[in-house]
Design a protein around this motif. Structure first.
Motif, PDB file in Angstrom:
ATOM      1  N   LYS A 167      28.316  42.950  26.261  1.00 44.79           N
ATOM      2  CA  LYS A 167      29.372  44.046  25.991  1.00 44.79           C
ATOM      3  C   LYS A 167      29.183  45.260  26.805  1.00 44.79           C
ATOM      4  O   LYS A 167      30.149  45.697  27.376  1.00 44.79           O
ATOM      5  CB  LYS A 167      29.380  44.248  24.408  1.00 44.79           C
ATOM      6  N   ARG A 168      28.101  46.005  26.823  1.00 46.00           N
ATOM      7  CA  ARG A 168      27.737  47.012  27.753  1.00 46.00           C
ATOM      8  C   ARG A 168      28.228  47.027  28.964  1.00 46.00           C
ATOM      9  O   ARG A 168      28.763  47.902  29.852  1.00 46.00           O
ATOM     10  CB  ARG A 168      26.330  47.608  27.297  1.00 46.00           C
ATOM     11  N   PHE A 169      27.529  46.007  29.467  1.00 42.08           N
ATOM     12  CA  PHE A 169      27.572  45.589  31.036  1.00 42.08           C
ATOM     13  C   PHE A 169      29.277  45.296  31.529  1.00 42.08           C
ATOM     14  O   PHE A 169      29.695  45.868  32.416  1.00 42.08           O
ATOM     15  CB  PHE A 169      26.833  44.277  31.524  1.00 42.08           C
ATOM     16  N   LEU A 170      29.911  44.486  30.539  1.00 44.48           N
ATOM     17  CA  LEU A 170      31.326  44.098  31.011  1.00 44.48           C
ATOM     18  C   LEU A 170      32.348  45.333  30.830  1.00 44.48           C
ATOM     19  O   LEU A 170      33.165  45.506  31.522  1.00 44.48           O
ATOM     20  CB  LEU A 170      31.712  42.867  30.310  1.00 44.48           C
ATOM     21  N   ASN A 171      31.924  46.120  29.569  1.00 46.10           N
ATOM     22  CA  ASN A 171      32.820  47.194  29.549  1.00 46.10           C
ATOM     23  C   ASN A 171      32.413  48.145  30.258  1.00 46.10           C
ATOM     24  O   ASN A 171      33.327  49.322  30.455  1.00 46.10           O
ATOM     25  CB  ASN A 171      32.466  47.848  27.965  1.00 46.10           C
ATOM     26  N   ALA A 172      31.626  47.955  31.033  1.00 47.54           N
ATOM     27  CA  ALA A 172      31.277  49.390  32.249  1.00 47.54           C
ATOM     28  C   ALA A 172      32.228  48.953  33.329  1.00 47.54           C
ATOM     29  O   ALA A 172      32.114  49.766  34.471  1.00 47.54           O
ATOM     30  CB  ALA A 172      29.783  49.322  32.716  1.00 47.54           C
ATOM     31  N   GLY A 173      33.020  47.654  33.377  1.00 45.64           N
ATOM     32  CA  GLY A 173      33.967  47.422  34.424  1.00 45.64           C
ATOM     33  C   GLY A 173      33.201  46.609  35.717  1.00 45.64           C
ATOM     34  O   GLY A 173      34.044  46.378  36.793  1.00 45.64           O
ATOM     35  N   HIS A 174      32.074  46.158  35.601  1.00 47.05           N
ATOM     36  CA  HIS A 174      31.279  45.633  36.668  1.00 47.05           C
ATOM     37  C   HIS A 174      32.069  44.232  37.106  1.00 47.05           C
ATOM     38  O   HIS A 174      32.270  43.888  38.251  1.00 47.05           O
ATOM     39  CB  HIS A 174      29.938  45.325  36.405  1.00 47.05           C
ATOM     40  N   TYR A 175      32.468  43.409  36.117  1.00 44.68           N
ATOM     41  CA  TYR A 175      33.470  42.193  36.448  1.00 44.68           C
ATOM     42  C   TYR A 175      34.625  42.358  36.408  1.00 44.68           C
ATOM     43  O   TYR A 175      35.551  41.302  36.213  1.00 44.68           O
ATOM     44  CB  TYR A 175      32.761  41.309  35.413  1.00 44.68           C
ATOM     45  N   LYS A 176      35.219  43.601  36.367  1.00 44.34           N
ATOM     46  CA  LYS A 176      36.749  43.973  36.301  1.00 44.34           C
ATOM     47  C   LYS A 176      37.706  42.873  37.271  1.00 44.34           C
ATOM     48  O   LYS A 176      38.554  42.410  36.576  1.00 44.34           O
ATOM     49  CB  LYS A 176      36.945  45.416  36.091  1.00 44.34           C
ATOM     50  N   PRO A 177      37.018  42.849  38.366  1.00 43.20           N
ATOM     51  CA  PRO A 177      37.975  42.109  39.266  1.00 43.20           C
ATOM     52  C   PRO A 177      38.031  40.607  39.018  1.00 43.20           C
ATOM     53  O   PRO A 177      39.209  40.113  39.209  1.00 43.20           O
ATOM     54  CB  PRO A 177      37.341  42.218  40.794  1.00 43.20           C
ATOM     55  N   LEU A 178      37.220  40.094  38.270  1.00 49.74           N
ATOM     56  CA  LEU A 178      37.159  38.827  38.096  1.00 49.74           C
ATOM     57  C   LEU A 178      38.150  38.437  36.944  1.00 49.74           C
ATOM     58  O   LEU A 178      38.977  37.646  36.795  1.00 49.74           O
ATOM     59  CB  LEU A 178      35.857  38.301  37.666  1.00 49.74           C
ATOM     60  N   GLN A 179      38.094  39.570  35.801  1.00 55.11           N
ATOM     61  CA  GLN A 179      39.050  39.356  34.869  1.00 55.11           C
ATOM     62  C   GLN A 179      40.413  39.591  35.142  1.00 55.11           C
ATOM     63  O   GLN A 179      41.282  38.701  34.636  1.00 55.11           O
ATOM     64  CB  GLN A 179      38.612  40.581  33.761  1.00 55.11           C
ATOM     65  N   SER A 180      40.588  40.230  36.107  1.00 53.37           N
ATOM     66  CA  SER A 180      42.155  40.623  36.636  1.00 53.37           C
ATOM     67  C   SER A 180      42.431  39.307  37.252  1.00 53.37           C
ATOM     68  O   SER A 180      43.661  38.884  37.000  1.00 53.37           O
ATOM     69  CB  SER A 180      42.088  41.951  37.570  1.00 53.37           C
ATOM     70  N   LEU A 181      41.561  38.705  38.030  1.00 55.50           N
ATOM     71  CA  LEU A 181      42.189  37.423  38.635  1.00 55.50           C
ATOM     72  C   LEU A 181      42.509  36.546  37.548  1.00 55.50           C
ATOM     73  O   LEU A 181      43.331  35.670  37.917  1.00 55.50           O
ATOM     74  CB  LEU A 181      41.048  37.001  39.723  1.00 55.50           C
ATOM     75  N   ILE A 182      41.528  36.254  36.667  1.00 48.63           N
ATOM     76  CA  ILE A 182      41.859  35.169  35.800  1.00 48.63           C
ATOM     77  C   ILE A 182      43.201  35.097  35.293  1.00 48.63           C
ATOM     78  O   ILE A 182      43.954  34.494  34.798  1.00 48.63           O
ATOM     79  CB  ILE A 182      40.763  35.093  34.594  1.00 48.63           C
ATOM     80  N   VAL A 183      43.298  36.523  34.570  1.00 45.04           N
ATOM     81  CA  VAL A 183      44.614  36.852  34.054  1.00 45.04           C
ATOM     82  C   VAL A 183      45.928  36.771  34.765  1.00 45.04           C
ATOM     83  O   VAL A 183      47.036  36.158  34.517  1.00 45.04           O
ATOM     84  CB  VAL A 183      44.714  38.356  33.646  1.00 45.04           C
ATOM     85  N   GLN A 184      45.539  37.008  36.296  1.00 41.45           N
ATOM     86  CA  GLN A 184      46.748  36.870  37.252  1.00 41.45           C
ATOM     87  C   GLN A 184      47.155  35.379  37.362  1.00 41.45           C
ATOM     88  O   GLN A 184      48.159  35.202  37.294  1.00 41.45           O
ATOM     89  CB  GLN A 184      46.431  37.364  38.769  1.00 41.45           C
ATOM     90  N   GLN A 185      46.154  34.541  37.576  1.00 39.74           N
ATOM     91  CA  GLN A 185      46.212  33.081  37.511  1.00 39.74           C
ATOM     92  C   GLN A 185      46.890  32.639  36.461  1.00 39.74           C
ATOM     93  O   GLN A 185      47.851  31.722  36.433  1.00 39.74           O
ATOM     94  CB  GLN A 185      44.889  32.353  37.845  1.00 39.74           C
ATOM     95  N   MET A 186      46.497  32.874  35.014  1.00 41.01           N
ATOM     96  CA  MET A 186      47.313  32.319  34.050  1.00 41.01           C
ATOM     97  C   MET A 186      48.584  32.629  33.982  1.00 41.01           C
ATOM     98  O   MET A 186      49.639  32.018  33.596  1.00 41.01           O
ATOM     99  CB  MET A 186      46.289  32.960  32.809  1.00 41.01           C
ATOM    100  N   GLN A 187      48.854  34.058  34.125  1.00 43.65           N
ATOM    101  CA  GLN A 187      50.301  34.440  34.009  1.00 43.65           C
ATOM    102  C   GLN A 187      51.195  33.809  35.130  1.00 43.65           C
ATOM    103  O   GLN A 187      52.359  33.434  34.569  1.00 43.65           O
ATOM    104  CB  GLN A 187      50.288  36.058  34.073  1.00 43.65           C
TER     105      GLN A 187
END
Length: 328
Positions: A83-103
């Motif tokens: 939670k702490r690590f991800l909420n700091a935004g370190h993997y934000k580019p992956l999160q954005s890519l997954i959502v983009q592909q889904m959308q």
């Protein structure tokens, strides 16, 4: 005096009676705000099985006979670190890519089918505490109507359910049936090998750093359903692994594609790399949330943490996302 009979208004979860099945007897499950019950139709004794809804809003559909340990899945320490690590935004580019592909996939699917007002059911398997799940619901209920968030770790589902409840996205918080104002999230404690879902009921599945079960996934997907898989790519966190291990093994990210080939066709592969700078606390969280926590020697871990206390640590996160479609 004449009384006018008012029409019955079904809540969204009452319209999804046929979506869930009992993990014990595979009978149709009836969701309700306090207790889910199967109708016993597939049980030789014709008796129903009850499953209580936890106060946080998740439902435990993992029978004891499907557990391989007393407390399966991620520990509380691992969840808090992630939670702490991800909420700091370190993997934000992956999160954005997954959502983009889904959308892109789901918007195209609904447009081609001419069903722009027909909600989609999506399963996020191995969802953890919901970092990626919560980003998926931001696409809106006009794209995803129902999002099943499933994990074998009860502590992780507690965290996800709390956040979903606070944002009014839990399944029983949806007040109107057509259309739902928000995507309804169903947090389920369950095994990926024994999904409590009706066959051919899911439009898509996402598996982000989670186990891949080709037949189980294919069974619950519609005939043209999608599977999105995210894995570490070659060179992921290379400098960190070199500091922790004498013998560094490269990630073999596509080794499972052959196992999927009887059920799925690969339609796209995307990659994203991001440079990350980590403090000692960031690095400690990263090690705790990954297998490095127990695979690396204690002295190696401590030496790296001591060095980072003096100077921030730089490494590169590399991910690969596979988009597959169920083979007809």
């Amino acid at each position: 005096m004449n009384f006018v009979k008012m029409p019955t208004i079904l809540l969204p979860f009452e319209m999804l009676v046929s979506l869930f099945i009992c993990p014990l007897c595979q009978s149709t499950m009836h969701p309700a705000p306090d207790t889910w019950r199967c109708d016993g139709s597939q049980n030789p004794k014709q008796t129903s099985h009850p499953f209580d809804v936890a106060r946080q809003g998740y439902v435990n559909l993992l029978p004891v006979q499907q557990k391989k340990s007393k407390a399966p899945g991620d520990s509380q320490a691992s969840i808090e670190a992630r939670k702490r690590f991800l909420n700091a935004g370190h993997y934000k580019p992956l999160q954005s890519l997954i959502v983009q592909q889904m959308q892109q996939l789901l918007t195209q699917t609904k447009t081609i089918a001419g069903q722009m007002h027909d909600p989609i059911n999506w399963l996020d398997i191995g969802c953890g505490e919901g970092y990626y799940t919560q980003a998926m619901v931001q696409m809106g209920s006009d794209i995803i109507g129902t999002l099943i968030a499933a994990d074998i770790s009860k502590p992780a589902l507690v965290e996800l359910a709390k956040v979903s409840k606070a944002t009014g996205r839990l399944w029983y918080q949806q007040e109107t049936a057509t259309p739902a104002s928000k995507t309804a999230i169903y947090p389920l404690v369950t095994s990926a090998a024994h999904l409590p879902l009706r066959a051919h009921s899911m439009t898509g599945i996402s598996s982000i750093f989670s186990p891949i079960l080709p037949k189980a996934f294919a069974d619950v997907l519609t005939d043209d359903g999608y599977l999105i898989i995210a894995k570490p790519d070659a060179g992921h966190l290379a400098s960190m692994r070199e500091a922790l291990f004498d013998d560094v093994r490269e990630h073999d990210s596509d080794k499972f594609l052959q196992e999927l080939s009887p059920y799925f066709t690969l339609i796209n592969t995307c990659r994203v790399n991001t440079e990350i700078t980590l403090s000692a606390s960031d690095l400690a969280d990263l090690m705790t949330m990954t297998p490095y926590a127990y695979r690396a020697k204690n002295e190696k871990r401590q030496a790296l943490l001591d060095a980072v206390e003096k100077e921030a640590f730089n490494t590169e996160a590399k991910f690969v996302v596979y988009v597959l479609q169920k083979t007809a």
